[in-house]
Design a protein around this motif. Structure first.
Motif, PDB file in Angstrom:
ATOM      1  N   VAL A   7       0.839  -1.196   0.000  1.00 50.10           N
ATOM      2  CA  VAL A   7       0.000   0.000   0.000  1.00 50.10           C
ATOM      3  C   VAL A   7       0.872   1.243   0.000  1.00 50.10           C
ATOM      4  O   VAL A   7       1.727   1.424   0.863  1.00 50.10           O
ATOM      5  N   ARG A   8       0.713   2.084  -1.008  1.00 48.31           N
ATOM      6  CA  ARG A   8       1.383   3.376  -1.058  1.00 48.31           C
ATOM      7  C   ARG A   8       0.417   4.430  -0.548  1.00 48.31           C
ATOM      8  O   ARG A   8      -0.779   4.366  -0.777  1.00 48.31           O
ATOM      9  N   GLU A 182      -4.231   2.557  -4.257  1.00 45.47           N
ATOM     10  CA  GLU A 182      -3.889   1.590  -3.230  1.00 45.47           C
ATOM     11  C   GLU A 182      -5.106   1.206  -2.385  1.00 45.47           C
ATOM     12  O   GLU A 182      -5.188   0.094  -1.877  1.00 45.47           O
ATOM     13  N   LYS A 186      -6.253  -2.616  -1.902  1.00 48.43           N
ATOM     14  CA  LYS A 186      -6.411  -3.158  -0.543  1.00 48.43           C
ATOM     15  C   LYS A 186      -7.796  -3.752  -0.353  1.00 48.43           C
ATOM     16  O   LYS A 186      -7.945  -4.833   0.258  1.00 48.43           O
ATOM     17  N   ARG A 214      -3.262  -4.170  -8.163  1.00 54.05           N
ATOM     18  CA  ARG A 214      -2.585  -2.874  -8.327  1.00 54.05           C
ATOM     19  C   ARG A 214      -2.915  -2.254  -9.684  1.00 54.05           C
ATOM     20  O   ARG A 214      -3.097  -1.041  -9.798  1.00 54.05           O
TER      21      ARG A 214
END
Length: 230
Positions: A7-8, A182, A186, A214
């Motif tokens: 996760v960014r 992200e 998620k 992604r």
């Protein structure tokens, strides 16, 4: 080993455009500190829309102290400029590339009618700018491949409910376009693992790899355009 996508953090950039005025510094400070307090990354764009076109050191990551001691100052500490380059599609193409390279997915524009008109054109053109960047190799091969894979997945299983570009087929389904990439990845990972409950979505996510998740997140973010707030 977990297959959950990394996760960014979301990223928000703020710029001031057009003529300077009272309150611009206070607004920049509020945007940066609110962004940081919500767990996102903050960027300041120096010299307005021209800075967005130029990129480089005119897009700077900001921290809490970056906006300390500016409330009493006149004008805008990050500069402002009217941009002839941004009025041209070629300039907006460069601006889009600079945002994508830094993972910036929200843009706050502090300015008047002209500034907001220009950024609204930018928002409307976003999908076409993205396609041109991919076709001319100005975004990475990995990004271009991911977007192609995402379109394949959406065409095969997502479009009936969420539309071909995440705009939602009806009000019964959430709009996914322009959501943080992200966050999307998620949620798909949570559906796949069963942490988030939905029989329909668990089946949809079961065959997706972390790379697929992604890719879908990136596609939906870019398909909806960078989120622009005036």
């Amino acid at each position: 080993m977990s297959d959950s996508p990394a996760v960014r953090r979301p990223a928000v950039a703020v710029l001031t455009s057009g003529g300077d005025s009272q309150g611009m510094n206070a607004t920049v400070r509020a945007v940066v500190r609110t962004t940081l307090s919500r767990g996102a990354d903050a960027y300041t764009v120096y010299e307005g829309l021209q800075g967005l076109v130029d990129g480089g050191d005119r897009l700077r990551k900001a921290d809490w102290d970056s906006v300390s001691g500016i409330m009493h100052l006149g004008g805008t500490v990050i500069g402002t400029a009217r941009s002839a380059d941004f009025r041209e599609r070629s300039g907006r193409l460069r601006a889009a590339r600079n945002l994508i390279e830094r993972g910036i997915d929200r843009l706050v524009v502090v300015g008047g009618d002209g500034s907001l008109t220009g950024t609204d054109i930018f928002r409307a053109e976003w999908s076409g700018l993205l396609s041109e960047l991919a076709a001319t190799g100005q975004i990475s091969a990995e990004q271009a491949e991911a977007l192609a894979r995402a379109q394949e997945i959406i065409g095969g299983r997502c479009f009936l409910c969420h539309g071909a570009r995440g705009e939602a087929a009806s009000e019964l389904f959430p709009r996914l376009a322009a959501q943080n990439a992200e966050y999307i990845a998620k949620q798909l990972a949570n559906f796949k693992s069963g942490e988030r409950k939905s029989d329909t979505m668990e089946k949809m996510a079961a065959e997706l790899s972390s790379a697929d998740m992604r890719a879908l997140g990136l596609f939906l973010l870019l398909a909806g355009g960078v989120g622009i707030r005036g």
